[in-house]
Design a protein around this motif. Structure first.
Motif, PDB file in Angstrom:
ATOM      1  N   GLU A 182       0.787  -1.234   0.000  1.00 33.03           N
ATOM      2  CA  GLU A 182       0.000   0.000   0.000  1.00 33.03           C
ATOM      3  C   GLU A 182       0.821   1.288   0.000  1.00 33.03           C
ATOM      4  O   GLU A 182       0.407   2.275  -0.608  1.00 33.03           O
ATOM      5  CB  GLU A 182      -1.006   0.014   1.150  1.00 33.03           C
ATOM      6  N   PRO A 183       1.973   1.377   0.670  1.00 34.26           N
ATOM      7  CA  PRO A 183       2.734   2.620   0.560  1.00 34.26           C
ATOM      8  C   PRO A 183       3.058   2.991  -0.889  1.00 34.26           C
ATOM      9  O   PRO A 183       3.124   4.177  -1.225  1.00 34.26           O
ATOM     10  CB  PRO A 183       4.001   2.320   1.366  1.00 34.26           C
ATOM     11  N   PHE A 184       3.243   1.983  -1.746  1.00 30.29           N
ATOM     12  CA  PHE A 184       3.491   2.247  -3.167  1.00 30.29           C
ATOM     13  C   PHE A 184       2.199   2.504  -3.934  1.00 30.29           C
ATOM     14  O   PHE A 184       2.142   3.369  -4.811  1.00 30.29           O
ATOM     15  CB  PHE A 184       4.210   1.053  -3.819  1.00 30.29           C
ATOM     16  N   LEU A 185       1.150   1.745  -3.615  1.00 21.81           N
ATOM     17  CA  LEU A 185      -0.046   1.734  -4.453  1.00 21.81           C
ATOM     18  C   LEU A 185      -1.096   2.763  -4.065  1.00 21.81           C
ATOM     19  O   LEU A 185      -1.918   3.141  -4.901  1.00 21.81           O
ATOM     20  CB  LEU A 185      -0.678   0.341  -4.433  1.00 21.81           C
ATOM     21  N   ALA A 186      -1.106   3.229  -2.814  1.00 14.93           N
ATOM     22  CA  ALA A 186      -2.149   4.161  -2.383  1.00 14.93           C
ATOM     23  C   ALA A 186      -2.234   5.407  -3.264  1.00 14.93           C
ATOM     24  O   ALA A 186      -3.345   5.826  -3.621  1.00 14.93           O
ATOM     25  CB  ALA A 186      -1.940   4.541  -0.917  1.00 14.93           C
ATOM     26  N   PRO A 187      -1.116   6.035  -3.658  1.00 17.80           N
ATOM     27  CA  PRO A 187      -1.249   7.212  -4.528  1.00 17.80           C
ATOM     28  C   PRO A 187      -1.909   6.886  -5.870  1.00 17.80           C
ATOM     29  O   PRO A 187      -2.647   7.714  -6.417  1.00 17.80           O
ATOM     30  CB  PRO A 187       0.201   7.681  -4.727  1.00 17.80           C
ATOM     31  N   HIS A 188      -1.665   5.699  -6.382  1.00 15.36           N
ATOM     32  CA  HIS A 188      -2.271   5.324  -7.658  1.00 15.36           C
ATOM     33  C   HIS A 188      -3.749   4.986  -7.485  1.00 15.36           C
ATOM     34  O   HIS A 188      -4.557   5.251  -8.394  1.00 15.36           O
ATOM     35  CB  HIS A 188      -1.500   4.158  -8.268  1.00 15.36           C
TER      36      HIS A 188
END
Length: 209
Positions: free
Chosen positions: A20-26
């Motif tokens: 989630e730290p990588f994917l939340a902005p997307h």
């Protein structure tokens, strides 16, 4: 996801939270600006739910895998908009014709058995002019990587990865299904943290004709 994949579902539930730290902005970019009634196909464990906001009036989240569906129902209680989680498949979707303003497909069109049929169902339940928001991994641009993806897709990868087909040209399939892509951004492992062979990804908006 498939109907019942208990081992993969538990692995996915843990791995997706770590990502989630990588994917939340997307996820935020995927859902930004939506309004009205929304259907999410293959909602998984509900990680998109926290990014839905007004003026969305209601989200119908469809998830066939029982363990992930239970986690999604828990996530729905914390969402900022009304979310109803139901059992169902992408083909057929449990919804009436032209009953939604937008549809969301997030890391799911790789797993549906018949991508064309799933996209036809999405088109059916959207009103004319409705949006399909998509964040999906797609075939690599280099021929060498595409060959590797196709070899994995034809052998062990769907068995190991919950039915995932890692060599699909999903953007082309969306256009073939009667949508016009208005925006599409390609992303790689540096952007999402998702490694090859499930990279690159495409994030975009398509409109139902």
């Amino acid at each position: 996801m498939g109907h019942r994949r208990p081992v993969f579902a538990r692995y996915y539930a843990r791995a997706s939270v770590r990502m989630e730290p990588f994917l939340a902005p997307h996820r935020r970019a995927l859902l930004d600006g939506l309004s009205g009634r929304v259907i999410e196909i293959g909602a998984g464990n509900g990680l998109n739910f926290g990014h839905y906001s007004a003026p969305i009036s209601h989200v119908l989240a469809v998830e066939p895998e029982p363990h992930l569906r239970g986690l999604a129902r828990d996530a729905a209680t914390r969402a900022g908009v009304p979310v109803t989680v139901v059992a169902g498949l992408a083909d057929p979707l449990p919804a009436a014709d032209a009953s939604f303003d937008a549809a969301v497909a997030c890391l799911v069109l790789c797993t549906v058995p018949d991508q064309a049929a799933a996209l036809a169902e999405i088109r059916r339940v959207l009103r004319p002019g409705g949006e399909l928001r998509f964040f999906e991994h797609v075939a690599a641009e280099s021929s060498g990587r595409r060959r590797v993806q196709r070899a994995l897709q034809a052998t062990v990868f769907p068995l190991l990865a919950g039915g995932c087909h890692c060599a699909r040209d999903t953007a082309a399939a969306i256009e073939s299904a009667g949508f016009t892509i208005r925006r599409a951004v390609r992303l790689g492992p540096a952007d999402t943290g998702i490694p090859f062979p499930t990279a690159p990804q495409v994030l975009g908006i398509a409109v139902r004709s």
